[in-house]
Design a protein around this motif. Structure first.
Motif, mmCIF file in Angstrom:
data_model
loop_
_atom_site.group_PDB
_atom_site.id
_atom_site.type_symbol
_atom_site.label_atom_id
_atom_site.label_comp_id
_atom_site.label_asym_id
_atom_site.label_seq_id
_atom_site.Cartn_x
_atom_site.Cartn_y
_atom_site.Cartn_z
ATOM 1 N N PRO A 102 -49.105 43.904 -38.940
ATOM 2 C CA PRO A 102 -50.246 44.324 -39.439
ATOM 3 C C PRO A 102 -51.366 43.322 -38.830
ATOM 4 C CG PRO A 102 -48.772 44.468 -41.044
ATOM 5 C CD PRO A 102 -48.060 43.731 -39.790
ATOM 6 N N PHE A 103 -52.397 43.883 -38.391
ATOM 7 C CA PHE A 103 -53.367 43.207 -37.693
ATOM 8 C C PHE A 103 -54.276 42.476 -38.866
ATOM 9 C CE2 PHE A 103 -57.778 42.614 -36.339
ATOM 10 C CZ PHE A 103 -57.600 42.024 -34.926
ATOM 11 N N ASP A 104 -54.272 41.013 -38.280
ATOM 12 C CA ASP A 104 -55.152 40.130 -39.342
ATOM 13 C C ASP A 104 -56.086 39.131 -38.293
ATOM 14 O OD1 ASP A 104 -56.119 38.572 -41.794
ATOM 15 O OD2 ASP A 104 -55.203 36.963 -40.497
ATOM 16 N N ALA A 105 -57.513 39.318 -38.010
ATOM 17 C CA ALA A 105 -58.202 38.645 -37.196
ATOM 18 C C ALA A 105 -57.844 37.160 -36.990
ATOM 19 C CB ALA A 105 -59.669 38.947 -37.258
ATOM 20 N N GLY A 106 -57.703 36.742 -38.269
ATOM 21 C CA GLY A 106 -57.414 34.990 -38.521
ATOM 22 C C GLY A 106 -56.263 34.670 -37.675
ATOM 23 N N SER A 107 -55.424 35.617 -38.208
ATOM 24 C CA SER A 107 -53.947 35.209 -37.527
ATOM 25 C C SER A 107 -53.890 35.252 -35.782
ATOM 26 C CB SER A 107 -53.011 36.321 -38.036
ATOM 27 O OG SER A 107 -52.703 36.046 -39.653
ATOM 28 N N VAL A 108 -54.418 36.287 -35.383
ATOM 29 C CA VAL A 108 -54.503 36.433 -34.012
ATOM 30 C C VAL A 108 -55.291 35.390 -33.438
ATOM 31 C CG1 VAL A 108 -55.458 38.036 -32.082
ATOM 32 C CG2 VAL A 108 -54.116 38.974 -34.059
ATOM 33 N N GLU A 109 -56.437 34.796 -34.179
ATOM 34 C CA GLU A 109 -56.903 33.852 -33.236
ATOM 35 C C GLU A 109 -56.057 32.498 -33.445
ATOM 36 O OE1 GLU A 109 -59.802 31.349 -31.508
ATOM 37 O OE2 GLU A 109 -59.933 33.473 -31.715
ATOM 38 N N THR A 110 -55.344 32.524 -34.542
ATOM 39 C CA THR A 110 -54.411 31.133 -34.376
ATOM 40 C C THR A 110 -53.404 31.301 -33.444
ATOM 41 O OG1 THR A 110 -54.731 31.207 -36.949
ATOM 42 C CG2 THR A 110 -52.794 29.839 -36.081
ATOM 43 N N VAL A 111 -52.847 32.610 -33.049
ATOM 44 C CA VAL A 111 -51.821 32.666 -32.202
ATOM 45 C C VAL A 111 -52.422 32.174 -30.787
ATOM 46 C CG1 VAL A 111 -50.449 34.177 -31.045
ATOM 47 C CG2 VAL A 111 -50.498 34.298 -33.464
ATOM 48 N N GLU A 112 -53.736 32.917 -30.348
ATOM 49 C CA GLU A 112 -54.266 32.890 -29.234
ATOM 50 C C GLU A 112 -54.769 31.360 -28.944
ATOM 51 O OE1 GLU A 112 -55.457 34.763 -26.959
ATOM 52 O OE2 GLU A 112 -54.504 36.803 -27.508
ATOM 53 N N ALA A 113 -55.264 30.812 -29.844
ATOM 54 C CA ALA A 113 -55.423 29.414 -29.726
ATOM 55 C C ALA A 113 -54.112 28.309 -29.496
ATOM 56 C CB ALA A 113 -56.057 28.719 -31.032
ATOM 57 N N GLY A 114 -52.964 28.739 -30.021
ATOM 58 C CA GLY A 114 -51.747 28.083 -29.703
ATOM 59 C C GLY A 114 -51.325 28.501 -28.225
ATOM 60 N N GLU A 115 -51.412 29.720 -27.954
ATOM 61 C CA GLU A 115 -50.824 30.286 -26.631
ATOM 62 C C GLU A 115 -52.060 29.592 -25.534
ATOM 63 O OE1 GLU A 115 -51.018 34.279 -26.298
ATOM 64 O OE2 GLU A 115 -48.974 34.516 -27.492
ATOM 65 N N ALA A 116 -53.221 29.498 -25.670
ATOM 66 C CA ALA A 116 -54.048 28.800 -24.821
ATOM 67 C C ALA A 116 -53.584 27.293 -24.563
ATOM 68 C CB ALA A 116 -55.389 28.949 -25.124
ATOM 69 N N ARG A 117 -53.134 26.549 -25.586
ATOM 70 C CA ARG A 117 -53.115 25.015 -25.418
ATOM 71 C C ARG A 117 -51.428 24.996 -24.663
ATOM 72 N NH1 ARG A 117 -54.688 24.909 -30.828
ATOM 73 N NH2 ARG A 117 -52.620 25.556 -31.863
ATOM 74 N N PHE A 118 -50.469 25.988 -24.897
ATOM 75 C CA PHE A 118 -49.244 26.277 -24.306
ATOM 76 C C PHE A 118 -49.509 26.533 -22.786
ATOM 77 C CE2 PHE A 118 -45.726 28.772 -22.950
ATOM 78 C CZ PHE A 118 -44.919 27.927 -22.975
ATOM 79 N N ILE A 119 -50.551 27.352 -22.408
ATOM 80 C CA ILE A 119 -50.386 27.582 -21.203
ATOM 81 C C ILE A 119 -51.286 26.541 -20.353
ATOM 82 C CG2 ILE A 119 -52.029 28.968 -19.424
ATOM 83 C CD1 ILE A 119 -51.309 31.368 -21.337
ATOM 84 N N LEU A 120 -52.073 25.501 -21.078
ATOM 85 C CA LEU A 120 -52.674 24.683 -20.598
ATOM 86 C C LEU A 120 -51.769 23.515 -20.237
ATOM 87 C CD1 LEU A 120 -55.663 23.450 -19.662
ATOM 88 C CD2 LEU A 120 -55.625 22.628 -21.943
ATOM 89 N N LYS A 121 -50.793 23.096 -21.239
ATOM 90 C CA LYS A 121 -49.622 22.347 -20.839
ATOM 91 C C LYS A 121 -48.775 22.773 -19.933
ATOM 92 C CE LYS A 121 -49.183 20.971 -25.759
ATOM 93 N NZ LYS A 121 -48.240 20.863 -26.922
ATOM 94 N N CYS A 122 -48.393 24.100 -19.611
ATOM 95 C CA CYS A 122 -47.841 24.264 -18.534
ATOM 96 C C CYS A 122 -48.497 24.282 -17.012
ATOM 97 C CB CYS A 122 -47.401 26.002 -18.589
ATOM 98 S SG CYS A 122 -46.231 26.473 -20.072
ATOM 99 N N LEU A 123 -49.826 24.496 -17.199
ATOM 100 C CA LEU A 123 -50.711 24.406 -15.856
ATOM 101 C C LEU A 123 -50.674 22.756 -15.605
ATOM 102 C CD1 LEU A 123 -52.902 25.602 -14.076
ATOM 103 C CD2 LEU A 123 -54.377 25.051 -15.914
ATOM 104 N N GLY A 124 -50.890 21.905 -16.700
ATOM 105 C CA GLY A 124 -50.732 20.359 -16.386
ATOM 106 C C GLY A 124 -49.276 20.116 -15.787
#
Length: 746
Positions: A102-124
């Motif tokens: 079920p869609f929850d804007a706050g949850s999606v934003e939390t996930v997106e922020a975590g994925e962005a940090r993960f991709i940044l680590k992979c990029l580094g």
């Protein structure tokens, strides 16, 4: 690689934050046995995933329609209750390789922020490994090749392997996980050939190193990951910028209301506990928390954020008020008609959601081309391998040639064709005071042929201007400004701003619905309505002279003055609108303000078609009519009532002074008091569009030339990697070459 994945931390997924409750509470009945559900979908990485989901669900019995919103990874699905249910839909998505909740804007934003940090680590990790492996390569080849012994070459290759293998295992996880999910669902996405090419390059490099070969391709594999992770991280940032709608709505929605109980006492209660028929109290300076009808009290309601109407509403018994509007002066008792659900604010929000989802079907040019990429590349590589086997070549060299085909056709040039131009054009737009909020806004701006302007705060400046300020007596303006500082009235605030007053007068008393008063040198001074200040005749004269102006009166003893304030056009509005007409754009004004305030503005600007007093749904209806005629509409607006129209238009722009919700719905915002950035954005976008198409053709031409050469076996994987990188450099150079051209286009 499995061990690395087991030990390394993974980014949060929707499974970790999604509510585990009965799905029925999230289902919205639409009538006629049809229901709707918004789902957050984990695993959407690119536009190629959208048709997989939509086409896959279309095969499920009972599905009426499904729409994927790529920007927030939301799936809206409608179905017939008699034929299917939410759990079956979620199970179907799981078989397609996507987890849904079920869609929850706050949850999606939390996930997106975590994925962005993960991709940044992979990029580094990929960047660090790439630099070190390239340094080793330079060390090997910097001297005379004939002087390098086999042992030295093997040592450097194994050292590169020690860096590359764990780096690829970690940095490649965003692609490997996506490819694994796609293959599990018997689907192909762009991450499958990327993963296959990287893993085969590393595998063949290990084989070559073990067999004391001359070439290893560890640097190519890590470099490819670095470029692709850079593009994915930038795409994540773009998506997150456009997703602030829920937070902005929450800023206007009240969480509680002051309920009047049966015994007349007051109690602050959550808005969810307010029901139709309740009485609530709204005090001066507060936002109205419900839709309802005034039963007692008089006040002025600032409803500009909701309806676009600039003139305050004089609210009294029997008048309707709406959630999200601002009570300027008096205290009101309101009989509730709608509270937590069903308010006008909810209607605006729903219109916004529908408009955003309808626009999500737009396929960017590069993504459409990429949808064909995966199957074509795999078939080509397999055909190459089998073809060489058929004519008698051993399987090892045949496999090397197939890997070469995979590497040489990797989608770097295709992936950079659009972003490279976007970066350059975004720089030119920034210099023109335009900030992009959507990754494909440039493409859609370039297609515009019709422009719709809102009036208030868009064609006009956001704050009312004081008429004849230069001719006013300085002491009257100063005293009026200090009185105005004690009022909640929007006109008083504009007067205080124009007077540059800093300190309010002592002993200020505000009389709700009338004005403010204070003693100055023992004589009462007043600021407010004409009747409050005994200036009815002067106010009538000013109204006849300036019919579109609002008035606020000042009185101090025998001294009287009536101030006129009105929305003033942006300083370059006439020139900008004229330039847009000469460029061939059809132009209209659609405003929530009253028609007699819109018509004079349209006449000054030479705009033949204008309409005032429009509700959000009426603006959407006009845009839909234009879209049905094949028009590509640019909406320029700033108010909450413009948000659905901004989202529903082909593309949209808001001034930086816009209400936050309008900014969230817009594809771009412009800064400053000038209107020229709108015209400059359109000119730069048209140039950028030509460059994007040119870059795509460059990528196509590269593949048309490089792939046949690779198939014939004239290219090694190392040369293929260099050619692949070279195509990316050419595409980027073409975009950079256009930097000055983009600016000269304006």
């Amino acid at each position: 690689m499995d061990q690395v994945e087991a030990s390394a931390p993974s980014p949060p997924t929707l499974a970790a934050v999604a509510p585990a409750s009965d799905l029925s509470i999230f289902v919205q009945p639409l009538g006629d046995g049809i229901s709707r559900l918004d789902l957050a979908v984990d695993g959407i990485t690119c536009a190629a995933c959208m048709p997989i989901i939509e086409t896959g669900l279309a095969r499920e019995a009972g599905i009426v329609q499904s729409r994927v919103n790529l920007s927030n990874r939301r799936l809206t699905v409608e179905w017939r209750d008699a034929e299917t249910n939410p759990q079956r839909i979620i199970d179907r998505l799981a078989r397609l390789g996507f987890r849904a909740f079920p869609f929850d804007a706050g949850s999606v934003e939390t996930v997106e922020a975590g994925e962005a940090r993960f991709i940044l680590k992979c990029l580094g990790v990929a960047g660090f490994a790439m630099m070190n492996i390239m340094l080793l390569s330079v060390s090997v080849w910097s001297g005379n090749v004939t002087d390098i012994t086999q042992e030295q070459r093997d040592f450097f290759h194994w050292l590169s392997a020690l860096i590359a293998v764990p780096a690829v295992a970690y940095a490649g996880r965003p692609f490997f996980r996506s490819a694994r999910s796609a293959l599990a669902a018997r689907q192909l996405n762009m991450d499958v050939p990327i993963s296959l090419g990287v893993l085969l390059a590393v595998g063949m490099s290990l084989v070559e190193t073990a067999q004391h070969g001359t070439h290893a391709y560890f640097d190519s594999a890590v470099m490819l990951l670095f470029f692709l992770l850079t593009g994915r991280y930038l795409e994540q940032l773009m998506r997150r910028k456009t997703r602030a709608v829920a937070a902005n709505i929450a800023a206007l929605k009240a969480h509680s209301a002051l309920k009047i109980l049966a015994d007349g006492t007051l109690r602050q209660v959550p808005i969810a506990a307010i029901v139709a028929g309740d009485l609530v109290l709204v005090r001066p300076g507060e936002r109205v928390s419900v839709d309802g009808v005034v039963t007692d009290g008089h006040s002025e309601i600032d409803q500009s954020l909701i309806t676009g109407e600039t003139a305050p509403l004089l609210a009294g018994p029997g008048d309707s008020v709406f959630a999200g509007t601002l009570n300027s002066s008096g205290t009101l008792r309101v009989r509730v008609s709608a509270a937590a659900r069903g308010t006008l604010l909810d209607e605006v929000t729903n219109l916004l959601d529908i408009a955003v989802e309808s626009r999500s079907a737009y396929r960017r040019l590069a993504d459409r081309a990429a949808q064909l990429y995966s199957p074509v590349v795999h078939v080509t590589a397999l055909a190459t391998f089998l073809g060489w086997l058929t004519i008698g070549l051993a399987w090892q060299p045949a496999l090397i040639i197939a890997i070469t085909v995979l590497i040489i056709t990797c989608p770097c040039a295709l992936g950079l064709a659009i972003p490279a131009v976007q970066v350059v054009a975004s720089g030119a737009l920034f210099k023109a005071n335009v900030l992009l909020q959507s990754s494909d806004a440039l493409e859609r701006l370039a297609e515009v042929d019709t422009i719709i302007f809102d009036k208030t705060g868009t064609l006009t400046l956001p704050e009312p201007a004081l008429l004849g300020a230069a001719q006013l007596a300085p002491d009257i303006l100063e005293l009026s400004g200090r009185l105005a500082l004690g009022s909640h009235h929007p006109l008083a605030k504009a007067l205080a701003l124009a007077s540059k007053a800093e300190l309010p007068l002592d002993g200020l008393i505000e009389e709700p619905g009338r004005g403010v008063r204070a003693l100055i040198d023992g004589i009462e001074a007043r600021l407010g309505s004409a009747t409050f200040c005994d200036t009815e005749a002067e106010a009538a004269d000013l109204a006849r002279q300036f019919p579109d102006a609002s008035t606020i009166s000042f009185a101090h003893g025998e001294r009287r003055h009536v101030f006129g304030l009105r929305q003033s056009l942006r300083p370059d509005a006439v020139e900008t609108v004229a330039a847009l007409r000469r460029a061939g754009f059809a132009i209209e004004i659609l405003s929530g303000d009253r028609n007699d305030a819109v018509a004079p503005i349209a006449e000054i600007l030479g705009i033949e078609r204008s309409a005032g007093g429009l509700k959000p749904a009426e603006k959407i209806a006009r845009i839909e009519t234009l879209k049905a005629q094949g028009r590509k509409v640019l909406m320029v607006g700033d108010g909450l009532n413009d948000a659905p129209a901004l989202a529903g238009a082909h593309v949209s722009i808001s001034p930086i002074t816009a209400v936050h919700l309008a900014q969230a719905a817009a594809d771009a915002v412009f800064l400053g008091d000038r209107l020229a950035p709108v015209a400059e954005a359109l000119a730069i976008a048209r140039k950028a569009r030509r460059l994007m198409v040119g870059n795509l053709w460059l990528a196509v031409a590269y593949n048309a030339i490089a792939v046949p050469i690779a198939i014939l076996g004239f290219v090694t994987p190392l040369i293929a990697a260099l050619a692949m990188s070279g195509s990316s450099v050419i595409v980027t150079a073409n975009a950079l070459r256009a930097r000055q051209a983009a600016l000269e286009e304006v």
